[in-house]
Design a protein around this motif. Structure first.
Motif, PDB file in Angstrom:
ATOM      1  N   CYS A  41       6.070   5.099  -0.409  1.00 29.71           N
ATOM      2  CA  CYS A  41       6.412   3.761  -0.911  1.00 29.71           C
ATOM      3  C   CYS A  41       6.579   3.737  -2.423  1.00 29.71           C
ATOM      4  N   PRO A  55       2.692  14.045  -1.877  1.00 30.71           N
ATOM      5  CA  PRO A  55       2.265  13.504  -3.171  1.00 30.71           C
ATOM      6  C   PRO A  55       1.874  14.627  -4.128  1.00 30.71           C
ATOM      7  N   PRO A  62      -1.182   1.619  -0.511  1.00 34.79           N
ATOM      8  CA  PRO A  62      -1.511   0.797   0.659  1.00 34.79           C
ATOM      9  C   PRO A  62      -2.008   1.628   1.831  1.00 34.79           C
TER      10      PRO A  62
HETATM   11  S1  SF4 Z   1       0.555   8.116  -2.171  1.00 32.23           S
HETATM   12 FE1  SF4 Z   1       0.249   6.056  -1.414  1.00 32.23          FE
HETATM   13  S2  SF4 Z   1       1.202   4.772  -2.985  1.00 32.23           S
HETATM   14 FE2  SF4 Z   1       1.972   6.838  -3.307  1.00 32.23          FE
HETATM   15  S3  SF4 Z   1       3.881   6.913  -2.144  1.00 32.23           S
HETATM   16 FE3  SF4 Z   1       2.254   7.672  -0.802  1.00 32.23          FE
HETATM   17  S4  SF4 Z   1       1.620   5.884   0.362  1.00 32.23           S
HETATM   18 FE4  SF4 Z   1       2.755   5.112  -1.409  1.00 32.23          FE
END
Ligand code: SF4
Ligand SMILES: Cc1cc2nc3c(=O)[nH]c(=O)nc-3n(C[C@H](O)[C@H](O)[C@H](O)COP(=O)(O)OP(=O)(O)OC[C@H]3O[C@@H](n4cnc5c(N)ncnc54)[C@H](O)[C@@H]3O)c2cc1C
Ligand code: SF4
Ligand code: SF4
Ligand code: SF4
Lengths: 149, 627, 410
Positions: free
Chosen positions: A14, A57, A138
């Protein structure tokens, strides 16, 4: 040491963590007002996508043995002996970018605007309510945990 | 934003309600807020576009434009116009149904309860008919004819209804609307993939939709309903969960189309139906007001004393009302009928019936309202509600709160009832304003949302600030549901007003916050404003009058807001309408609008500073009027 | 235990820090011939007047006091006695050690060209002292000549341009920074320097320097016959590891001090780290070697495996480049060369049998740190089935569940 622990399975891409990070570094801004189009808008965390693995991430690990610190020739990067976080001093930095080359995980980057500093996670200055990205996620794909060095 | 709520349920201005909800065993919006407390930043700024399969595109530092080349300004404007179009569509749907019903009612020589309203419309529309049914039908035909015009043919009643200086300005700006339904269509087309990319053009289009929404969807819906259902008249009435009486078979109504209930509500108090209720152990039937249609009933409550028990609460109170266990059925015909009521109805065996498929709930029985079959339909509805009553009463636990709300909310305020209260002329009010006894007027309208501090929180806090500054508050929409439940619409609330306003209220025995009822009544506020402006001889933007939709919730509220801006009024919102990602949008709404229509958007989620801003605008307008 | 470290720069300081963090009671003495601790990589900022001497330090002001380290500055070690376990300094101090770390780095080298070594206005660009001398020359000089267009020469040139001098850079090879860049990447920098006023004479050689009667070089003669006027001359034609003082100690050397993977020399209790080992001539490696040597000196075993030295980043006039490995392969090496270019970027990847041998990333270098890992560890990427230019750490993404650190999935 506190580290942002990643559960990549939970990440939905997101990019709220990006926005939170940019906002945390734009004085006085919030999610409504943060200027994502400003030349200063730089995220310190990254979400990559892989067809097979999904969202990945990429967040500074504040490594136990930080390669970036070892490569820094100005003393701008230091691992704080108390917090364990790798902090960056823009005023000392010579923008040589040996650290960019040396972070094995591709976390570091030169600033887009002038290439005179490094864009690096500062763990939101260790502020008491924790990293902004973590609060903005989230999915709880990123959470802060205490890890032993 | 990313506010984390400490307790499981979110805060409410209404502390009794907050406690009631936090102790519930069913899940409500107030519970779900926590799980949704982290918001998407792109959504908040309006810079996510899902118009094509290259998307969703989001504006980021590395992606300053969508794949197609759309900038943040274009994306925000498209999203906004889409929302306003949808919001307009909702209100136009309501006025269309209302006009159709009036037409059929008139053709069938049905009751015309609002003679004054009929006369007023006849005068505005220049219909000279002595037979009231013929007259009513003609009026309905005129409205429908306008609604069904193509977008390239201007609607005819706009000039008749609008205040002349406003009409002239709109004409100059080229924002006179064509057929209201077609305008919604045009707005949707314009915002589709790779079509319009001009933000300013799209914002002007929003104003156009604002005009058709306001004059037709709001103002006319009220007046047409008044013709069929009777005009509002001022009285004191009970509000809150206390209005639920377990001795009766209780039907909660949700929606915005009061006239759809007209036949049923008559039927519910007829002897044979009451007998049926008695046969199963109840004293009869009661309608329990909820959302705007409840406000509508309350407004005209004088005509429905026997069947209407009072208004229990607004949009985000509906789940709590059902959770009392004392409601046997929900009849809905429009929003705000939350999907969240579905599991509660299932669990508490509450019968759900929808009268209009636009608000069809997944687990509800669909019974589209057909005028010609209203007798048999009503009987069927009554039969199934009785069935539900039998199946659930005694089985389902009750969880009432007789303390919640109050018995003395002043209601029934409208442009007509207020004027006659003042003695048939606006002069007393104007005098009070000129003398500074009332510094100005704030229309606090719109919904409740669970953001901006929690349920009704900003609305209530802002209103308290405004009345303390001697500003008279007129409220319409779910905002009034919150304001009445916390007692701000009871005469003793005068003590919370500033010294001057307090004295005025105490001498007249009225509260400092006047309840105009449903959001549709924003149209009534427009009528009041126009009549005041006419009486003084100025244009609307010159009046010491401000609007606020502190807790605007949905697309309809945005269409209302566009109306407010078209009227040239300062409009405050607690939270931005998903536009802050565009500098053009911010510029147009907060600055340029002043030159376009005289209106202006003010965004502030802080009650104190927002009240201060509104107060200083009122002061400035007073100065400019030399009062 | 008493550990003596010769050299107060990347390798020496990082060794001292490592020792003091893990064994604070160990006595540490650092000897350096300079009077300050500074980062050579920032000398151009000093000469360019962007920073003062303090501004190019890479340690905190109170580093030695806080860490409890004795620092003998302005002290040159002139000999080493491995039997007595002592070193002797220019001022005749004899300092004993239990363990010794040689971290004396490298020194610039003036080629034996007639007139060059004799000229008083010829300077190297290795330490703060050099920079201070150059700074003084800049107050009067108009024409500066830099001999050598490697990284050091370019650093000097950028500073001299900053000071408003006419700068001519003379280079033997056909491109600037030819060790780090290919022709195209080099041209981009050359252009930027030229826009800033520099002149380049490439593929040419200094053959002699005219020296005037006060001993200053005035004209530089080139193999091509060109003559370049000079008020000040910077020599940046290479460095040599600095270990003169070890003569007669029996330490094994070739062009540098020879060390094993534990960074120990052939002599008992004597270690070496940094440029003096000849393993690499760059800062990160000197730092890491200092750290590894320290750990070994403290009795733990840690091998220095990062012998990979062909790596650098360049940042002049805001144009950034990452350069790793073999970037200019010979045709007979039969490498696959992939190039990607756009308005802002020039990227080159040299591959052989699925293994990345070298990369140049010019333009956006954000997040490119993973390339070094791939090259160093000879990771086969042929299975990735992906455009090489879109690779990132994400393609090797793995996490240690316990610590939350990243790992390479290869
Ligand atoms: S780590 Fe959390 S805030 Fe970042 S893109 Fe993934 S779901 Fe979204
Ligand atoms: C102008 C310039 C720019 C550079 N830019 C970069 C760059 O951008 N990135 C990069 O990675 N690398 C760069 N380098 C290379 C980098 O500076 C060296 O690799 C690094 O300094 C090596 O550190 P070291 O500790 O091994 O030795 P050095 O830094 O050479 O330090 C040697 C130390 O030993 C002392 N010493 C020497 N001999 C004696 C003696 N006999 N007695 C007492 N003390 C002695 C000196 O005083 C000094 O303290 C640059 C070098 C130069 C000259
Ligand atoms: S901790 Fe703060 S600085 Fe680091 S990535 Fe998260 S938001 Fe950015
Ligand atoms: S920048 Fe890279 S090397 Fe440095 S601490 Fe973060 S993850 Fe580790
Ligand atoms: S760019 Fe700055 S932080 Fe990175 S290594 Fe160079 S001096 Fe240190």
């Amino acid at each position: 040491m506190k580290r942002i622990i990643i559960d990549r399975e939970k990440c939905d891409g997101c990019l709220n963590c990006n926005i939170a990070c940019i906002s945390a570094h734009e004085e006085g801004s919030n999610f409504y007002t943060v200027n994502l189009q400003s030349p200063d808008a730089e995220t310190r965390n990254f979400i990559k996508f892989d067809v097979g693995k999904g969202y990945l991430p990429i967040f500074c690990r504040h490594c136990d043995e930080p390669e970036c610190v070892l490569s820094c020739m100005s003393g701008a990067l230091e691992k704080d002996p108390v917090s364990g976080h790798v902090q960056y001093d823009e005023n000392k930095c010579a923008a040589c970018y040996m650290c960019v080359m040396n972070c094995p995980f591709g976390v570091l980057k030169p600033d887009k605007k002038n290439r005179t500093k490094v864009i690096k996670c500062d763990f939101c200055d260790d502020k008491p309510d924790g990293p902004s990205c973590v609060k903005a996620c989230p999915k709880q794909a990123i959470v802060v945990k205490e890890v032993n060095l | 934003m990313n506010s984390n709520f400490s307790c499981k349920t979110c805060a409410s201005a209404d502390k009794k309600l907050e406690t009631f909800i936090s102790n519930l065993s069913v899940d409500t919006s107030h519970h779900r807020m926590e799980g949704q407390s982290i918001k998407c930043g792109f959504g908040l700024q309006g810079i996510c576009c899902r118009l094509c399969s290259n998307g969703p595109c989001r504006i980021t530092p590395d992606g300053p434009k969508g794949v197609c080349g759309a900038t943040a300004d274009t994306i925000v404007a498209r999203n906004f116009l889409r929302a306003v179009s949808a919001g307009s569509g909702c209100y136009i749907h309501i006025v269309e149904n209302t006009a159709l019903l009036l037409k059929k009612t008139a053709a069938n020589k049905g009751a015309i309860k609002g003679k004054i309203a009929l006369a007023k419309l006849a005068e505005i529309f220049e219909v000279n008919e002595t037979d009231e049914h013929v007259c009513a039908e003609k009026i309905a035909d005129l409205v429908l004819a306008d609604l069904y015009k193509p977008d390239y043919i201007k609607m005819e009643l706009v000039e008749k209804m609008a205040y002349k200086p406003r009409f002239d300005r709109w004409k100059e700006l080229g924002i006179l609307p064509g057929g209201a339904k077609s305008e919604v269509f045009a707005g949707v087309v314009k915002t589709s993939t790779n079509l319009n990319s001009d933000p300013v053009d799209m914002y002007l289009n929003c104003l156009k939709l604002g005009i058709s929404t306001g004059l037709y969807g709001l103002t006319l819906t009220n007046l047409l309903n008044d013709v069929m259902l009777g005009e509002p008249s001022i009285r004191l009435a009970p509000v809150g969960l206390r209005v639920i009486d377990t001795d009766y078979i209780n039907i909660m109504i949700t929606g915005h189309q009061h006239s759809m209930f007209a036949y049923l509500q008559e039927r519910l108090i007829q002897e044979d139906v009451i007998e049926k209720a008695k046969a199963v152990g109840a004293k009869g039937f009661k309608l329990v007001g909820c959302t705007c249609v409840g406000q509508d009933l309350q407004l005209r409550g004088e005509h429905y004393k026997d069947v209407f028990n009072g208004h229990a609460g607004n949009n985000f109170t509906s789940e709590a009302i059902l959770a009392t266990g004392a409601i046997d059925a929900v009849l809905s015909e429009f929003n705000c009928t939350l999907p969240g009521i579905e599991p509660i109805c299932d669990e508490l065996k509450i019968k759900q019936i929808c009268l209009d498929d636009v608000s069809k709930k997944a687990n509800a029985e669909m019974k589209p309202f057909v005028f010609e079959e209203k007798e048999s339909q009503s009987n069927e509805i009554i039969a199934s509600v009785i069935e539900a009553y039998q199946a659930r009463r005694g089985v389902v636990a009750l969880n009432l709160d007789a303390e919640h709300g109050n018995d003395d909310t002043l209601t029934g305020v409208s442009e007509g009832s207020l004027k006659s209260f003042l003695g048939g002329t606006w002069k007393p009010l104007i005098d009070l304003i000129v003398k500074g006894e009332i510094k100005g007027i704030a229309g606090v309208v719109g919904c409740s949302s669970l953001t901006a501090g929690g349920h009704d929180v900003l609305t209530v806090n802002l209103v308290k600030e405004l009345i303390a500054k001697d500003i008279l508050v007129l409220s319409a929409g779910c905002s009034s549901g919150g304001l009445e439940n916390v007692g701000l619409m009871s005469p003793q609330a005068a003590s919370l007003a500033g010294p001057k306003l307090r004295a005025v209220c105490e001498s007249l025995g009225i509260p400092p916050v006047l309840n105009f009822g449903p959001c549709l009544a924003i149209g009534r506020l427009e009528l009041v404003a126009t009549e005041l402006a006419e009486a003084i001889g100025v244009d609307l933007p010159q009046l010491p009058l401000v609007l606020s939709a502190p807790q605007w919730l949905e697309e309809q509220a945005l269409a209302d807001g566009a109306f407010g801006l078209a009227l040239g009024l300062p409009l405050h919102l607690g939270l931005p309408p998903f536009v802050t990602g565009s500098s053009v949008a911010v510029q147009v709404f907060t600055q340029d609008m002043l030159n376009l229509t005289g209106g202006q958007l003010i965004i502030d989620d802080n009650a104190q500073s927002a009240a201060q801003t509104l107060d200083s605008i009122i002061e400035k307008k007073r100065q400019e009027l030399n009062i | 235990m008493k550990i003596v470290i010769i050299g107060a720069s990347a390798a020496g300081i990082s060794a001292a820090k490592t020792i003091k963090v893990s064994e604070p009671e160990t006595e540490v003495v650092i000897i350096s011939k300079e009077d300050s601790v500074h980062s050579r990589c920032m000398l151009h900022k000093f000469l360019g007047h962007q920073r003062d001497a303090k501004g190019i330090s890479f340690i905190a002001d109170d580093f030695f006091e806080t860490a409890g380290i004795t620092w003998l500055n302005n002290t040159t070690v002139i000999s080493l006695d491995p039997d007595k376990k002592t070193v002797t300094t220019h001022d005749n101090q004899t300092i004993s050690y239990d363990k010794l770390l040689i971290a004396t780095g490298a020194a610039y080298f003036i080629p034996p060209i007639p007139g060059l070594r004799e000229s008083k206005n010829v300077y190297g660009f290795r330490d703060l002292n050099d920079a201070k001398l150059l700074d003084r020359e800049c107050q009067t000089a108009k024409n500066a000549v830099v001999i050598g267009a490697g990284l050091v020469g370019m650093d000097a040139a950028v500073a001299l341009l900053e000071r408003g001098l006419n700068v001519t850079v003379i280079e033997m090879t056909k491109d600037v920074m030819s060790l780090q860049l290919d022709h195209q990447a080099a041209r981009a920098y050359q252009q930027l320097f030229e826009e800033a006023g520099a002149e380049f004479i490439l593929e040419d050689k200094v053959v002699s320097v005219d020296v005037n009667d006060v001993g200053r070089g005035t004209t530089i003669h080139l193999a091509s016959g060109k003559a370049v006027p000079a008020d000040v001359i910077v020599i940046a034609a290479g460095v040599r590891p600095a270990f003169n003082f070890t003569q007669g100690s029996g330490i094994k050397t070739n062009h540098a001090i020879l060390v094993g993977d534990d960074l120990k020399t052939n002599l008992k209790d004597i270690y070496a780290a940094g440029d003096v080992t000849g393993i690499a001539g760059i800062w990160p490696n000197a730092m890491k070697q200092g750290r590894v040597a320290a750990i070994n000196m403290l009795g733990e075993k840690l091998l220095y495996e990062d012998r990979y030295a062909l790596k650098n980043t360049v940042n002049f006039y805001g144009l950034t480049t990452l350069s790793l490995g073999n970037i200019n392969p010979e045709p007979e090496e039969n490498c696959e060369i992939l190039i990607r270019e756009d308005r802002h970027n020039y990227q080159k990847v040299v591959l052989k049998n699925g293994i990345v041998l070298g990369v140049i990333m010019q333009g956006d270098i954000g997040g490119t740190g993973f390339w070094q890992y791939l090259i160093k560890n000879k990771i086969d990427i042929s299975g990735k089935n992906k455009d090489v230019f879109s690779l990132s750490f994400a393609d090797f993404y793995d996490l240690d569940q316990q610590t939350g650190e990243y790992k390479y999935a290869v």
